[in-house]
Design an enzyme around this catalytic site. Structure first.
Site, PDB file in Angstrom:
ATOM      1  N   SER A  99       0.819  -1.210   0.000  1.00  0.00           N
ATOM      2  CA  SER A  99       0.000   0.000   0.000  1.00  0.00           C
ATOM      3  C   SER A  99       0.855   1.263   0.000  1.00  0.00           C
ATOM      4  CB  SER A  99      -0.970  -0.026   1.183  1.00  0.00           C
ATOM      5  OG  SER A  99      -1.868   1.054   1.130  1.00  0.00           O
ATOM      6  N   ASP A 239      -1.762   6.938  -3.744  1.00  0.00           N
ATOM      7  CA  ASP A 239      -0.717   6.200  -3.031  1.00  0.00           C
ATOM      8  C   ASP A 239      -0.169   5.077  -3.906  1.00  0.00           C
ATOM      9  OD1 ASP A 239      -2.838   4.387  -2.913  1.00  0.00           O
ATOM     10  OD2 ASP A 239      -2.342   3.716  -0.887  1.00  0.00           O
ATOM     11  N   ASP A 241      -0.450   1.747  -4.254  1.00  0.00           N
ATOM     12  CA  ASP A 241      -1.262   0.752  -4.956  1.00  0.00           C
ATOM     13  C   ASP A 241      -2.559   1.326  -5.507  1.00  0.00           C
ATOM     14  OD1 ASP A 241      -2.583   1.070  -2.563  1.00  0.00           O
ATOM     15  OD2 ASP A 241      -2.603  -1.053  -2.010  1.00  0.00           O
ATOM     16  N   ASP A 243      -5.207   3.080  -3.912  1.00  0.00           N
ATOM     17  CA  ASP A 243      -6.500   3.020  -3.222  1.00  0.00           C
ATOM     18  C   ASP A 243      -6.719   4.192  -2.268  1.00  0.00           C
ATOM     19  OD1 ASP A 243      -4.867   2.307  -1.097  1.00  0.00           O
ATOM     20  OD2 ASP A 243      -5.809   0.358  -0.741  1.00  0.00           O
TER      21      ASP A 243
END
Length: 458
Positions: A99, A239, A241, A243
């Protein structure tokens, strides 16, 4: 030996080649195959981190060795991977990512067939992993691994969203994928929606050379400058990834997460009378103050974490949800969060209102707010949080334990909660005035120090 602390509340995460090895990914894949009963199809995708292709291959090997079929898509933002899972005839999904964590981290996230994440099921997989439950299929029953068509998935994803979003006035928009996976989708969808798009940090690079993969008001200076220079209506930073999203207005200011949520939620609540809007525990008190003005609208507070928000969306049949960490959910499209969709909805609101984002934002009041990170060992953080709850209850205070310990104080509130993904306690506080906020923070820091000392000596 694999460290137990890489198994978090809703994912698996650690420093690659230190805490999390390629062999771990193989064995996690075999364990997940055992969890799935050694059959069915799993969709698999990844973010753009340097270690993600390797971990994707290792995960595919472990799943296949356990008899599970794998459709491996490679690089996709996690909302698009969730879309592939939801739209596919699959038993589950797996996504390789850490993430917003620094580049050296990586991890694994499991998905339900509707694209939402695992919650309690993660504990089951963890228990099975440490019990050594690895499925090994006979040589002639290993699962097939096929290469998924990522481009086709992006096409379907774009078509699905754009046909459901009304045409809007064309805006000049700056997008900052931050060298992350959102570069695969965000520029394309904004261009196809008719907006004038300027992209910075738009090449996928797992070393994240130009800014931190965690977009915050402090890390997106390049976006702020570009929005002002270009005279753009607004900017969006994503960000690692893809999401999370942070918005910048035409004046180059980062816009408070809650305000962005309120701007979009108001339109939905007015359209869907009696709507339930979800906000997680650290969100501002302006959420209730603004949204509950709309007749029939109710705000429900929920636990931090996108996977827990998805569960709450089902439970309350919610029409919208927001997290202070810049996750946004629009269930009339699908249950999982998607910042590209949210950014398109913000563009829609700006276009239809005829106002600037700065105007829409400034119409909503602000209260002094702070979020602080207090480093604490992973093995102690939840014990410290429990001690805080015990302490506040012992003082006769009303404590909201939905997520950590949240206490209402004079002219504001304070929250101390253990991070689900990092070795820290997060402190949140909001006051009606700066003086109120300072007083609340002082009390919280004193309470934390006491709890940490008692926990360490136990």
């Amino acid at each position: 030996m694999t460290a137990e602390n890489i198994f978090r509340a809703y994912d698996i995460r650690g420093v690659f080649n230190e805490d999390l090895l390629a062999q771990d990914a193989v064995e996690i894949g075999q364990t997940f195959a055992e969890y799935l009963g050694g059959k069915g199809l799993v969709s698999l995708a990844r973010d753009g981190r340097t270690s993600s292709p390797l971990l994707e291959a290792a995960m595919a090997a472990g799943l296949s060795a356990g008899g599970v079929e794998v459709e491996s898509f490679g690089l996709l933002p996690i909302p698009t991977a969730n879309f592939a899972t939801w739209q596919g005839s699959v038993k589950a999904g797996v996504y390789i990512t850490a993430s917003h964590n620094p580049p050296k981290y990586n991890g694994v996230r499991f998905r339900n067939p509707d694209g939402s994440g695992f919650t309690d099921e993660n504990e089951t997989v963890k228990r099975m992993f440490f019990e050594g439950k690895r499925r090994r299929a006979p040589w002639d029953q290993v699962g097939a691994i096929k290469q998924g068509d990522a481009e086709h998935i992006v096409d379907r994803y774009a078509h699905y969203l754009l046909k459901r979003l009304p045409g809007v006035r064309s805006l000049k928009v700056v997008l900052d994928p931050g060298h992350g996976a959102a570069a695969v989708t965000a520029p394309r969808l904004f261009a196809e929606a008719g907006h004038q798009v300027r992209v910075i940090n738009g090449d996928v690079d797992g070393k994240f050379p130009n800014r931190d993969p965690h977009p915050t008001a402090e890390t997106i200076g390049g976006l702020k400058k570009t929005v002002k220079k270009e005279g753009a209506a607004f900017g969006v930073a994503f960000d690692g990834d893809g999401d999370r999203c942070v918005f910048v207005d035409s004046r180059g200011r980062a816009v408070q997460t809650d305000k962005i949520g309120i701007i979009v939620a108001r339109e939905i609540a007015r359209r869907k009378r009696g709507a339930t809007i979800l906000a997680n525990i650290p969100c501002s008190m302006i959420v209730e103050e603004e949204l509950e003005k709309i007749p029939g609208t109710r705000v429900q507070r929920v636990r931090v974490g996108d996977v827990f928000v998805c569960e709450a969306i089902r439970k309350y049949d919610a029409a919208f949800a927001m997290e202070i960490s810049s996750h946004y959910f629009l269930p009339e499209f699908y249950i999982f969060d998607d910042p590209v969709l949210m950014a398109l909805k913000v563009a829609q609101e700006i276009g239809e209102s005829g106002k600037k984002l700065s105007e829409l934002s400034d119409e909503i009041p602000s209260y002094p707010f702070i979020e602080k990170e207090i480093p604490v060992k992973d093995e102690l953080k939840f014990e410290v949080a429990k001690e805080l709850v015990k302490y506040y209850k012992g003082k006769g205070l009303e404590v909201d334990t939905t997520d950590g310990a949240k206490v209402q104080m004079k002219n504001g509130w304070g929250l101390l909660r253990a991070s689900n993904t990092q070795p820290m306690i997060r402190l949140f506080a909001e006051g009606r005035t700066k003086s109120d906020l300072n007083s609340i923070v002082k009390d919280l820091e004193k309470d934390y120090a006491r709890a940490a000392k008692k926990t360490a000596s136990a």
